[in-house]
Design an enzyme around this catalytic site. Sequence first.
Site, PDB file in Angstrom:
ATOM      1  N   GLU A 105      28.336  95.280  16.636  1.00  0.00           N
ATOM      2  CA  GLU A 105      27.875  94.739  15.022  1.00  0.00           C
ATOM      3  C   GLU A 105      26.577  93.980  14.982  1.00  0.00           C
ATOM      4  OE1 GLU A 105      32.772  93.879  14.179  1.00  0.00           O
ATOM      5  OE2 GLU A 105      31.369  92.169  14.421  1.00  0.00           O
ATOM      6  N   CYS A 118      21.270  88.614  13.347  1.00  0.00           N
ATOM      7  CA  CYS A 118      21.759  88.283  14.492  1.00  0.00           C
ATOM      8  C   CYS A 118      22.341  89.535  15.186  1.00  0.00           C
ATOM      9  CB  CYS A 118      23.150  87.513  14.498  1.00  0.00           C
ATOM     10  SG  CYS A 118      24.209  87.237  15.807  1.00  0.00           S
ATOM     11  N   CYS A 125      31.492  92.535  26.354  1.00  0.00           N
ATOM     12  CA  CYS A 125      30.730  91.430  27.086  1.00  0.00           C
ATOM     13  C   CYS A 125      31.584  91.435  28.407  1.00  0.00           C
ATOM     14  CB  CYS A 125      30.613  90.397  26.473  1.00  0.00           C
ATOM     15  SG  CYS A 125      29.612  89.027  27.512  1.00  0.00           S
ATOM     16  N   CYS A 129      34.299  84.829  28.689  1.00  0.00           N
ATOM     17  CA  CYS A 129      34.612  83.365  28.195  1.00  0.00           C
ATOM     18  C   CYS A 129      35.784  83.557  27.264  1.00  0.00           C
ATOM     19  CB  CYS A 129      33.421  82.978  27.176  1.00  0.00           C
ATOM     20  SG  CYS A 129      31.692  83.083  28.211  1.00  0.00           S
ATOM     21  N   CYS A 132      36.084  83.660  22.901  1.00  0.00           N
ATOM     22  CA  CYS A 132      35.103  84.571  22.586  1.00  0.00           C
ATOM     23  C   CYS A 132      35.787  85.959  22.251  1.00  0.00           C
ATOM     24  CB  CYS A 132      33.813  84.580  23.294  1.00  0.00           C
ATOM     25  SG  CYS A 132      32.860  85.827  22.476  1.00  0.00           S
ATOM     26  N   GLY A 172      27.704  90.218  23.308  1.00  0.00           N
ATOM     27  CA  GLY A 172      27.118  90.928  24.740  1.00  0.00           C
ATOM     28  C   GLY A 172      26.349  89.506  25.147  1.00  0.00           C
ATOM     29  N   GLU A 173      26.151  89.747  26.365  1.00  0.00           N
ATOM     30  CA  GLU A 173      25.382  88.626  27.094  1.00  0.00           C
ATOM     31  C   GLU A 173      23.866  89.320  27.191  1.00  0.00           C
ATOM     32  OE1 GLU A 173      24.941  85.588  28.013  1.00  0.00           O
ATOM     33  OE2 GLU A 173      22.958  86.087  29.248  1.00  0.00           O
ATOM     34  N   SER A 202      20.314  83.646  23.152  1.00  0.00           N
ATOM     35  CA  SER A 202      21.366  82.820  23.533  1.00  0.00           C
ATOM     36  C   SER A 202      21.978  83.231  25.031  1.00  0.00           C
ATOM     37  CB  SER A 202      22.266  82.482  22.386  1.00  0.00           C
ATOM     38  OG  SER A 202      23.584  81.947  23.115  1.00  0.00           O
ATOM     39  N   SER A 225      24.342  78.334  26.303  1.00  0.00           N
ATOM     40  CA  SER A 225      25.672  77.976  25.958  1.00  0.00           C
ATOM     41  C   SER A 225      26.401  77.148  26.994  1.00  0.00           C
ATOM     42  CB  SER A 225      26.527  79.194  25.750  1.00  0.00           C
ATOM     43  OG  SER A 225      26.067  79.922  24.599  1.00  0.00           O
ATOM     44  N   LEU A 226      26.262  75.740  26.771  1.00  0.00           N
ATOM     45  CA  LEU A 226      26.585  74.923  27.638  1.00  0.00           C
ATOM     46  C   LEU A 226      28.346  74.654  27.648  1.00  0.00           C
ATOM     47  CD1 LEU A 226      25.781  73.124  29.935  1.00  0.00           C
ATOM     48  CD2 LEU A 226      25.913  71.230  28.511  1.00  0.00           C
ATOM     49  N   HIS A 227      28.567  74.015  26.346  1.00  0.00           N
ATOM     50  CA  HIS A 227      30.094  73.872  25.936  1.00  0.00           C
ATOM     51  C   HIS A 227      30.732  73.048  26.874  1.00  0.00           C
ATOM     52  CE1 HIS A 227      28.928  77.099  23.763  1.00  0.00           C
ATOM     53  NE2 HIS A 227      29.358  77.985  24.252  1.00  0.00           N
ATOM     54  N   ASN A 301      35.377  78.617  15.949  1.00  0.00           N
ATOM     55  CA  ASN A 301      35.506  79.543  15.109  1.00  0.00           C
ATOM     56  C   ASN A 301      36.891  80.194  15.317  1.00  0.00           C
ATOM     57  OD1 ASN A 301      33.426  79.440  13.173  1.00  0.00           O
ATOM     58  ND2 ASN A 301      32.074  80.579  14.669  1.00  0.00           N
ATOM     59  N   CYS A 345      29.892  83.182  14.468  1.00  0.00           N
ATOM     60  CA  CYS A 345      29.657  83.054  16.011  1.00  0.00           C
ATOM     61  C   CYS A 345      30.859  83.217  16.806  1.00  0.00           C
ATOM     62  CB  CYS A 345      29.202  81.747  16.536  1.00  0.00           C
ATOM     63  SG  CYS A 345      27.316  81.842  16.815  1.00  0.00           S
TER      64      CYS A 345
HETATM   65  N1  SAH Z   1      26.353  85.744  25.290  1.00  0.00           N
HETATM   66  C1  SAH Z   1      25.694  84.868  24.809  1.00  0.00           C
HETATM   67  C2  SAH Z   1      25.295  85.277  23.255  1.00  0.00           C
HETATM   68  C3  SAH Z   1      26.348  85.746  22.326  1.00  0.00           C
HETATM   69  S1  SAH Z   1      27.672  84.507  22.104  1.00  0.00           S
HETATM   70  C4  SAH Z   1      25.965  83.537  24.913  1.00  0.00           C
HETATM   71  O1  SAH Z   1      27.298  83.263  25.200  1.00  0.00           O
HETATM   72  O2  SAH Z   1      25.335  82.699  24.613  1.00  0.00           O
HETATM   73  C5  SAH Z   1      26.738  83.377  20.834  1.00  0.00           C
HETATM   74  C6  SAH Z   1      27.243  82.022  20.843  1.00  0.00           C
HETATM   75  O3  SAH Z   1      28.612  82.127  19.927  1.00  0.00           O
HETATM   76  C7  SAH Z   1      27.487  81.410  22.276  1.00  0.00           C
HETATM   77  O4  SAH Z   1      27.066  80.169  22.117  1.00  0.00           O
HETATM   78  C8  SAH Z   1      28.921  81.436  22.313  1.00  0.00           C
HETATM   79  O5  SAH Z   1      29.366  80.439  23.146  1.00  0.00           O
HETATM   80  C9  SAH Z   1      29.588  81.221  20.694  1.00  0.00           C
HETATM   81  N2  SAH Z   1      30.790  81.401  20.524  1.00  0.00           N
HETATM   82  C10 SAH Z   1      31.466  82.356  21.398  1.00  0.00           C
HETATM   83  N3  SAH Z   1      32.827  82.447  20.900  1.00  0.00           N
HETATM   84  C11 SAH Z   1      32.945  81.393  19.654  1.00  0.00           C
HETATM   85  C12 SAH Z   1      33.925  81.047  18.786  1.00  0.00           C
HETATM   86  N4  SAH Z   1      35.244  81.393  18.846  1.00  0.00           N
HETATM   87  N5  SAH Z   1      33.729  80.045  18.050  1.00  0.00           N
HETATM   88  C13 SAH Z   1      32.340  79.464  18.100  1.00  0.00           C
HETATM   89  N6  SAH Z   1      31.477  79.988  18.913  1.00  0.00           N
HETATM   90  C14 SAH Z   1      31.551  80.886  19.626  1.00  0.00           C
HETATM   91 FE1  SF4 Z   2      29.916  87.141  26.326  1.00  0.00          FE
HETATM   92 FE2  SF4 Z   2      28.712  85.277  25.111  1.00  0.00          FE
HETATM   93 FE3  SF4 Z   2      31.180  85.899  24.383  1.00  0.00          FE
HETATM   94 FE4  SF4 Z   2      30.720  84.547  26.709  1.00  0.00          FE
HETATM   95  S1  SF4 Z   2      30.373  83.971  24.642  1.00  0.00           S
HETATM   96  S2  SF4 Z   2      32.022  86.468  26.257  1.00  0.00           S
HETATM   97  S3  SF4 Z   2      28.823  85.686  27.220  1.00  0.00           S
HETATM   98  S4  SF4 Z   2      29.207  87.284  24.320  1.00  0.00           S
END
Ligand code: SAH
Ligand code: SF4
Length: 368
Positions: A105, A118, A125, A129, A132, A172-173, A202, A225-227, A301, A345
Amino acid sequence: MVSNMESVAKSSEHIKKTLIGLSTIEIQEWCIKNDLPSWRGKQISEAIYKQQVESIDQIIQLPKNIREKLQEEFNLSNLELSKEFHSSDDVTKCLVHGGDSQVFECVLLPYEDRVSCCLSSQVGCPMGCKFCATGLGGFDRNLTTSEIVSQYLLLQLRSKRRISHVVFMGMGEPLLNYNNLVKAITILHEEIGLSLRHITVSTVGLVPQIKKLTELKLPIHLALSLHSPSDEIRSKLMPVNNRWPVKEVVGTMIEYQKATRRKITIEYLLIDQVNDSYQEADAIGELLQGIPSIVNIIPFNYVDTENGFKRPSNGRIEAFKNQLRLNGLTVTQRQERGHDIAAACGQLAGEHSGRFARRLEKNLFTVR
Ligand code: SAH
Ligand code: SF4
């Protein structure tokens, strides 16, 4: 770990080569090999990247025999639109595929002062995580340079205004697909004319690739993406943290900041009662003290994660942001759009038939 993941990536070699994804120099080399003057190469690259023609036939500057020669060897792009969604807040999400059955997408995001998009870097991926949708759906393959650049061009066709900003926050990463990513960025900049400063990558935090990117000294924007500032919590949310823990990855980001002189962005996904306490805000303050940085808050989200993750209330979100500010940090909150078409996201799953399934059903296959 990384090379294993990369080797899982399946190739799409059976599909015809594409013009999109080649640099002007590479197109010129093809011209010379085919007894054509190299200025024809410049003409071709301008037609595909500047005029943004939709087929090789539309490169009318070329005589018919050269167009035919090109068509024997190349498609313009292998990217095909499968489905298009429009949200009530003016976001367009395109479900695309690269000629195989693997859908991914890309999203067009018009704002008052700019148009952004985007882009995805992989189909699925492998980073797993826990919050996600993309990660929960597993991994198929890396995208080619052509597929990455073609997403931009496909969205540009759907935008009334020029797309000036690109964020690699789709599926994807990006740093797992390092070579194709860097080449795509080079084409977006050198051929299409985007400013490197308007390109954001990112990452989940792959230390060796961040170091490689640091050596390139490109003034692109890097977001981590620290979280969570705590290894214990971050490891539960993001398996990558077991390999490169918080201090190591943040240290590598600081080196990136020093080399590029670009502020680093720290993405912080807020999940109710999981990573949104004052203690965590204070620990982030300590981690980033004195580092030119921005903390970008992304409230969770909705994704059916089976962990029961929830978005914090607005009151909790504001309290967390205030605590970060009290720690002297610059804080922003991701402007969220496209919820009604699952384009926000973390929601990109390429979902087509069933939960997180990315396979394209044959009867839904539409060719542009
Ligand atoms: N793989 C990369 C880029 C794609 S994800 C990364 O992880 O940074 C883009 C962003 O969306 C990241 O910061 C990710 O942590 C965030 N993300 C993933 N799942 C999410 C969700 N359910 N709600 C909000 N943000 C989310
Ligand atoms: Fe992959 Fe980014 Fe989703 Fe983590 S947040 S699974 S690195 S796309």
